[in-house]
Design a protein around this motif. Structure first.
Motif, PDB file in Angstrom:
ATOM      1  N   ALA A   4       0.815  -1.212   0.000  1.00  0.00           N
ATOM      2  CA  ALA A   4       0.000   0.000   0.000  1.00  0.00           C
ATOM      3  C   ALA A   4       0.851   1.265   0.000  1.00  0.00           C
ATOM      4  CB  ALA A   4      -0.922   0.005   1.217  1.00  0.00           C
ATOM      5  N   TRP A   5       2.128   1.133   0.280  1.00  0.00           N
ATOM      6  CA  TRP A   5       2.989   2.300   0.344  1.00  0.00           C
ATOM      7  C   TRP A   5       3.350   2.803  -1.044  1.00  0.00           C
ATOM      8  CZ3 TRP A   5       7.208   1.014   4.540  1.00  0.00           C
ATOM      9  CH2 TRP A   5       6.570   0.901   5.778  1.00  0.00           C
ATOM     10  N   SER A   6       3.435   4.111  -1.171  1.00  0.00           N
ATOM     11  CA  SER A   6       3.860   4.717  -2.432  1.00  0.00           C
ATOM     12  C   SER A   6       5.382   4.635  -2.542  1.00  0.00           C
ATOM     13  CB  SER A   6       3.418   6.185  -2.469  1.00  0.00           C
ATOM     14  OG  SER A   6       4.110   6.912  -1.467  1.00  0.00           O
ATOM     15  N   TYR A  13      11.039   4.913   4.131  1.00  0.00           N
ATOM     16  CA  TYR A  13      11.266   3.735   4.963  1.00  0.00           C
ATOM     17  C   TYR A  13      12.732   3.312   4.916  1.00  0.00           C
ATOM     18  CZ  TYR A  13      11.148  -1.205   6.313  1.00  0.00           C
ATOM     19  OH  TYR A  13      11.405  -2.413   6.896  1.00  0.00           O
ATOM     20  N   GLU A  14      13.279   3.202   3.716  1.00  0.00           N
ATOM     21  CA  GLU A  14      14.675   2.778   3.557  1.00  0.00           C
ATOM     22  C   GLU A  14      15.628   3.773   4.224  1.00  0.00           C
ATOM     23  OE1 GLU A  14      15.911  -0.046   2.521  1.00  0.00           O
ATOM     24  OE2 GLU A  14      13.915  -0.817   2.040  1.00  0.00           O
ATOM     25  N   ASN A  39       4.191   4.730   8.849  1.00  0.00           N
ATOM     26  CA  ASN A  39       2.748   4.546   9.038  1.00  0.00           C
ATOM     27  C   ASN A  39       2.117   5.735   9.748  1.00  0.00           C
ATOM     28  OD1 ASN A  39       2.441   2.110   7.696  1.00  0.00           O
ATOM     29  ND2 ASN A  39       2.985   0.927   9.506  1.00  0.00           N
ATOM     30  N   LYS A  40       2.832   6.321  10.707  1.00  0.00           N
ATOM     31  CA  LYS A  40       2.297   7.501  11.387  1.00  0.00           C
ATOM     32  C   LYS A  40       2.209   8.672  10.416  1.00  0.00           C
ATOM     33  CE  LYS A  40       2.460  10.227  15.498  1.00  0.00           C
ATOM     34  NZ  LYS A  40       2.844  10.270  16.877  1.00  0.00           N
ATOM     35  N   SER A  45      -1.192  12.279   7.037  1.00  0.00           N
ATOM     36  CA  SER A  45      -1.460  12.904   5.745  1.00  0.00           C
ATOM     37  C   SER A  45      -2.717  12.339   5.078  1.00  0.00           C
ATOM     38  CB  SER A  45      -0.252  12.747   4.817  1.00  0.00           C
ATOM     39  OG  SER A  45      -0.025  11.381   4.537  1.00  0.00           O
ATOM     40  N   GLY A  46      -3.428  11.440   5.775  1.00  0.00           N
ATOM     41  CA  GLY A  46      -4.684  10.910   5.241  1.00  0.00           C
ATOM     42  C   GLY A  46      -4.517   9.804   4.222  1.00  0.00           C
ATOM     43  N   GLU A  47      -3.365   9.163   4.178  1.00  0.00           N
ATOM     44  CA  GLU A  47      -3.118   8.103   3.192  1.00  0.00           C
ATOM     45  C   GLU A  47      -3.581   6.730   3.668  1.00  0.00           C
ATOM     46  OE1 GLU A  47       0.979   8.082   1.861  1.00  0.00           O
ATOM     47  OE2 GLU A  47       1.055  10.256   2.017  1.00  0.00           O
ATOM     48  N   SER A  48      -3.844   6.560   4.957  1.00  0.00           N
ATOM     49  CA  SER A  48      -4.248   5.249   5.463  1.00  0.00           C
ATOM     50  C   SER A  48      -5.761   5.215   5.663  1.00  0.00           C
ATOM     51  CB  SER A  48      -3.530   4.935   6.772  1.00  0.00           C
ATOM     52  OG  SER A  48      -3.875   5.876   7.741  1.00  0.00           O
TER      53      SER A  48
END
Length: 108
Positions: A4-6, A13-14, A39-40, A45-48
């Motif tokens: 789900a991550w862009s 993340y990396e 994830n936070k 930012s409203g992505e989850s």
């Protein structure tokens, strides 16, 4: 990394994971730090699809910058985080408790 991550979140993340490893964290701990941070940020930012109130209203991990770690000032989780844990454990009277009372009720 979840699908789900862009691409931006994967790069973030990396970067965070590598920084944590450079500071001496184990690979497992570095992955945990990186995924929690990303994830936070996604929640804020409203992505989850779902996000806790404490994730959305609290400072971003980048703004906080280790503010709750170290030796001076208040430490540990926020009152809202303690409240959420008390709710999960089914502690009665939690809504009227202070942070200190919640810590005692949770055995901290």
């Amino acid at each position: 990394m979840p699908q789900a991550w862009s691409k931006k979140r994967e790069r973030q993340y990396e970067h965070i994971k590598e920084s944590a490893e450079d500071r001496g964290a184990s690979e497992r701990r570095a992955k945990e730090i990186a995924s929690r941070t990303v994830n936070k940020n996604r929640a804020q930012s409203g992505e989850s699809k779902t996000a806790s109130r404490s994730s959305v209203k609290d400072k971003s991990p980048q703004q906080r910058g280790g503010q709750r770690s170290g030796k001076n000032g208040p430490k540990g989780p926020t009152r809202d985080q303690l409240y959420n844990e008390a709710r999960q454990r089914g502690i009665k009277g939690r809504s009227k408790m202070t942070k200190k009372q919640l810590e005692r009720a949770l055995g901290r």
